[in-house]
Design a protein around this motif. Structure first.
Motif, mmCIF file in Angstrom:
data_model
loop_
_atom_site.group_PDB
_atom_site.id
_atom_site.type_symbol
_atom_site.label_atom_id
_atom_site.label_comp_id
_atom_site.label_asym_id
_atom_site.label_seq_id
_atom_site.Cartn_x
_atom_site.Cartn_y
_atom_site.Cartn_z
ATOM 1 N N PRO A 241 0.835 -1.204 0.000
ATOM 2 C CA PRO A 241 0.000 0.000 0.000
ATOM 3 C C PRO A 241 0.871 1.255 0.000
ATOM 4 O O PRO A 241 1.953 1.271 0.590
ATOM 5 N N SER A 242 0.402 2.283 -0.649
ATOM 6 C CA SER A 242 1.109 3.558 -0.599
ATOM 7 C C SER A 242 0.988 4.129 0.814
ATOM 8 O O SER A 242 0.059 3.783 1.556
ATOM 9 N N PRO A 243 1.892 5.008 1.212
ATOM 10 C CA PRO A 243 1.760 5.648 2.527
ATOM 11 C C PRO A 243 0.411 6.346 2.696
ATOM 12 O O PRO A 243 -0.161 6.338 3.788
ATOM 13 N N GLU A 244 -0.097 6.925 1.606
ATOM 14 C CA GLU A 244 -1.373 7.634 1.673
ATOM 15 C C GLU A 244 -2.526 6.659 1.923
ATOM 16 O O GLU A 244 -3.436 6.934 2.735
ATOM 17 N N TYR A 245 -2.509 5.519 1.245
ATOM 18 C CA TYR A 245 -3.567 4.536 1.441
ATOM 19 C C TYR A 245 -3.488 3.925 2.834
ATOM 20 O O TYR A 245 -4.511 3.723 3.502
#
Length: 280
Positions: A241-245
């Motif tokens: 997962p991206s840091p944002e997700y």
């Protein structure tokens, strides 16, 4: 039995993985537990490994006596001795599947009773081993739970070895999941401060995380740590997962149970401050 305010305060103020000051409070992970009773699709355990920083790896396995010697030398160190507050056992296998875990805690407790004692487990044997944890005066416990639905769990766990029998697919996942949640409930009732780790695996268990959060909160867990998958082994193809997700998922569950955001996914032999620890 509920969590005593004294125990809860000691853990939350002293343990860097439960909200304690990570810039002042450090830990020692003692790599005394080689055997594991489940196979996670994202797990690749390595011994004699010095160049990776992730769960499941260690420079070398220790005997309980060697672990005690490491604690002695670390606590005698002019710098490290001032910051170490926690003795933890987190692998490289599952601590509850290894008698060396309990012997190590007994040895360390006899000489360093002032330290906090912590363990990380997959939870398969947790309900039946809680009485043994009570004997060693464990203060906090981390249980990794990745699914509530056995159909989803079957995509994460390759097999479960329970009382000598190998189980695969949904059958194995169902046994594991049942014991995990029962173990969390009983551990909280026994007075342990419980953290639940969940490995966010996009496309597989995203929908399970609020369900896990709701149930472990109901059962008395103190905090949840949603951590990103490190793609490897059978799940090497999964994009992390991206840091944002990751933050979106954590924020969405904040109202259900407190979210821990300081996890560095440490090695099984980490020593020192989180983020600045070393391996001995």
């Amino acid at each position: 039995m509920t969590i005593s305010s004294c125990t809860k305060d000691r853990v939350t103020h002293g343990h860097p993985c439960f909200g304690g000051n990570r810039h002042k409070n450090g830990r020692i992970h003692l790599a005394v537990a080689p055997r594991c009773n489940i196979k996670c699709g994202y797990c690749d355990r390595k011994h004699d490994c010095a160049n990776e920083s992730r769960p499941g790896v260690t420079s070398r396995l220790l005997s309980p006596q060697e672990a005690l010697e490491q604690v002695r030398s670390t606590m005698a160190d002019e710098q490290l001795g001032k910051v170490i507050k926690v003795i933890g056992i987190a692998g490289p296998g599952d601590p509850l599947a290894n008698e060396e875990t309990f012997e190590t805690f007994r040895l360390v407790k006899a000489e360093f009773p002032e330290l906090l004692f912590c363990m990380s487990t997959n939870g398969l044997l947790l309900p039946e081993r809680l009485k043994d944890l009570a004997k060693i005066n464990l203060h906090s416990l981390t249980v990794t739970i990745n699914a509530l639905d056995p159909a989803v769990g079957a995509q994460v766990y390759r097999h479960v070895i329970y009382h000598g029998t190998h189980y695969r697919g949904e059958e194995g996942a169902a046994i594991l999941i049942k014991n995990q949640f029962k173990g969390v409930r009983l551990a909280a009732e026994q007075g342990l401060v419980v953290k639940v780790n969940t490995v966010l695996t996009p496309g597989i268990n995203d929908s399970q995380i609020p369900l896990i959060a709701d149930k472990v909160s109901e059962y008395g867990a103190f905090v949840m740590n949603v951590m990103p998958i490190i793609p490897q082994a059978e799940l090497a193809h999964v994009a992390p997962p991206s840091p944002e997700y990751l933050e979106t998922v954590r924020a969405a569950n904040e109202q259900i149970i407190s979210q821990f955001r300081g996890c560095q996914q440490c090695r099984a032999d980490a020593v020192g401050l989180i983020g600045g620890g070393c391996s001995l």
